[in-house]
Design a protein around this motif. Structure first.
Motif, PDB file in Angstrom:
ATOM      1  N   ARG A   4      44.113  52.614 -10.239  1.00  0.00           N
ATOM      2  CA  ARG A   4      43.477  52.840  -8.936  1.00  0.00           C
ATOM      3  C   ARG A   4      43.613  51.615  -8.043  1.00  0.00           C
ATOM      4  O   ARG A   4      43.955  51.719  -6.862  1.00  0.00           O
ATOM      5  CB  ARG A   4      42.002  53.191  -9.122  1.00  0.00           C
ATOM      6  N   LEU A   5      43.381  50.431  -8.614  1.00  0.00           N
ATOM      7  CA  LEU A   5      43.512  49.203  -7.833  1.00  0.00           C
ATOM      8  C   LEU A   5      44.952  48.969  -7.385  1.00  0.00           C
ATOM      9  O   LEU A   5      45.194  48.513  -6.261  1.00  0.00           O
ATOM     10  CB  LEU A   5      43.004  48.008  -8.642  1.00  0.00           C
ATOM     11  N   ALA A   6      45.907  49.265  -8.257  1.00  0.00           N
ATOM     12  CA  ALA A   6      47.317  49.115  -7.883  1.00  0.00           C
ATOM     13  C   ALA A   6      47.665  50.057  -6.733  1.00  0.00           C
ATOM     14  O   ALA A   6      48.412  49.677  -5.817  1.00  0.00           O
ATOM     15  CB  ALA A   6      48.212  49.383  -9.091  1.00  0.00           C
ATOM     16  N   ASN A   7      47.117  51.269  -6.760  1.00  0.00           N
ATOM     17  CA  ASN A   7      47.343  52.203  -5.651  1.00  0.00           C
ATOM     18  C   ASN A   7      46.716  51.687  -4.359  1.00  0.00           C
ATOM     19  O   ASN A   7      47.312  51.810  -3.285  1.00  0.00           O
ATOM     20  CB  ASN A   7      46.791  53.586  -5.997  1.00  0.00           C
ATOM     21  N   ASP A   8      45.518  51.123  -4.457  1.00  0.00           N
ATOM     22  CA  ASP A   8      44.875  50.543  -3.268  1.00  0.00           C
ATOM     23  C   ASP A   8      45.704  49.397  -2.708  1.00  0.00           C
ATOM     24  O   ASP A   8      45.872  49.276  -1.491  1.00  0.00           O
ATOM     25  CB  ASP A   8      43.467  50.054  -3.604  1.00  0.00           C
ATOM     26  N   ILE A   9      46.227  48.552  -3.578  1.00  0.00           N
ATOM     27  CA  ILE A   9      47.062  47.426  -3.130  1.00  0.00           C
ATOM     28  C   ILE A   9      48.321  47.945  -2.447  1.00  0.00           C
ATOM     29  O   ILE A   9      48.731  47.440  -1.391  1.00  0.00           O
ATOM     30  CB  ILE A   9      47.406  46.504  -4.317  1.00  0.00           C
ATOM     31  N   ALA A  10      48.942  48.957  -3.039  1.00  0.00           N
ATOM     32  CA  ALA A  10      50.150  49.531  -2.433  1.00  0.00           C
ATOM     33  C   ALA A  10      49.825  50.122  -1.058  1.00  0.00           C
ATOM     34  O   ALA A  10      50.606  49.958  -0.112  1.00  0.00           O
ATOM     35  CB  ALA A  10      50.748  50.586  -3.352  1.00  0.00           C
ATOM     36  N   ASP A  11      48.681  50.800  -0.942  1.00  0.00           N
ATOM     37  CA  ASP A  11      48.283  51.351   0.350  1.00  0.00           C
ATOM     38  C   ASP A  11      48.068  50.247   1.381  1.00  0.00           C
ATOM     39  O   ASP A  11      48.456  50.394   2.551  1.00  0.00           O
ATOM     40  CB  ASP A  11      47.001  52.174   0.216  1.00  0.00           C
ATOM     41  N   LEU A  12      47.437  49.158   0.959  1.00  0.00           N
ATOM     42  CA  LEU A  12      47.197  48.047   1.884  1.00  0.00           C
ATOM     43  C   LEU A  12      48.499  47.389   2.319  1.00  0.00           C
ATOM     44  O   LEU A  12      48.633  46.955   3.467  1.00  0.00           O
ATOM     45  CB  LEU A  12      46.269  47.013   1.242  1.00  0.00           C
ATOM     46  N   ARG A  13      49.446  47.305   1.438  1.00  0.00           N
ATOM     47  CA  ARG A  13      50.732  46.678   1.784  1.00  0.00           C
ATOM     48  C   ARG A  13      51.573  47.591   2.671  1.00  0.00           C
ATOM     49  O   ARG A  13      52.322  47.123   3.521  1.00  0.00           O
ATOM     50  CB  ARG A  13      51.507  46.348   0.514  1.00  0.00           C
ATOM     51  N   ASP A  14      51.485  48.895   2.460  1.00  0.00           N
ATOM     52  CA  ASP A  14      52.381  49.828   3.146  1.00  0.00           C
ATOM     53  C   ASP A  14      51.886  50.280   4.509  1.00  0.00           C
ATOM     54  O   ASP A  14      52.692  50.588   5.374  1.00  0.00           O
ATOM     55  CB  ASP A  14      52.623  51.066   2.268  1.00  0.00           C
ATOM     56  N   GLY A  15      50.618  50.357   4.702  1.00  0.00           N
ATOM     57  CA  GLY A  15      50.174  50.918   5.972  1.00  0.00           C
ATOM     58  C   GLY A  15      48.842  50.388   6.427  1.00  0.00           C
ATOM     59  O   GLY A  15      48.150  49.665   5.727  1.00  0.00           O
ATOM     60  N   ARG A  16      48.531  50.788   7.649  1.00  0.00           N
ATOM     61  CA  ARG A  16      47.284  50.335   8.242  1.00  0.00           C
ATOM     62  C   ARG A  16      46.156  51.332   7.995  1.00  0.00           C
ATOM     63  O   ARG A  16      45.002  51.028   8.268  1.00  0.00           O
ATOM     64  CB  ARG A  16      47.498  50.150   9.734  1.00  0.00           C
ATOM     65  N   GLU A  17      46.475  52.500   7.490  1.00  0.00           N
ATOM     66  CA  GLU A  17      45.453  53.525   7.313  1.00  0.00           C
ATOM     67  C   GLU A  17      44.353  53.077   6.358  1.00  0.00           C
ATOM     68  O   GLU A  17      43.170  53.298   6.616  1.00  0.00           O
ATOM     69  CB  GLU A  17      46.086  54.814   6.804  1.00  0.00           C
ATOM     70  N   LYS A  18      44.735  52.447   5.273  1.00  0.00           N
ATOM     71  CA  LYS A  18      43.736  51.994   4.298  1.00  0.00           C
ATOM     72  C   LYS A  18      42.884  50.876   4.897  1.00  0.00           C
ATOM     73  O   LYS A  18      41.664  50.843   4.696  1.00  0.00           O
ATOM     74  CB  LYS A  18      44.432  51.527   3.016  1.00  0.00           C
TER      75      LYS A  18
END
Length: 94
Positions: free
Chosen positions: A56-70
């Motif tokens: 879950r944390l890895a997915n959150d990190i990927a979301d933060l790196r990839d886009g502004r939505e998170k």
């Protein structure tokens, strides 16, 4: 000759008794092995929960790196930020 047989038999019986003692009460005894199996089961369950958290944390990190939505979602939830031309309504339970 009879005395040697007697001592050999006695020695082998003593060795057999010692082995039995180790099987039932020693480090590799049946109760100890069952206790270790239970500890392994508990540890595997804990490891699985931690693996899910890490995923879950890895997915959150990927979301933060990839886009502004998170980042926007976190800012709205934790900081109470709003976009221009939005109306913020706060409702509290009495």
């Amino acid at each position: 000759m009879l005395r040697i047989r007697y001592l050999a038999t006695l020695g082998l019986l003593g060795l057999l008794a010692w082995f039995q003692w180790q099987i039932w009460t020693g480090r590799g005894s049946y109760p100890n092995v069952e206790l270790m199996r239970e500890e392994i089961r508990v540890q595997k369950t804990s490891n699985e929960l931690m693996r899910q958290d890490n995923e879950r944390l890895a997915n959150d990190i990927a979301d933060l790196r990839d886009g502004r939505e998170k980042m926007e979602e976190i800012a709205r939830q934790e900081l109470g930020m709003i976009k221009p031309n939005e109306v913020f309504v706060q409702y509290t339970k009495p």
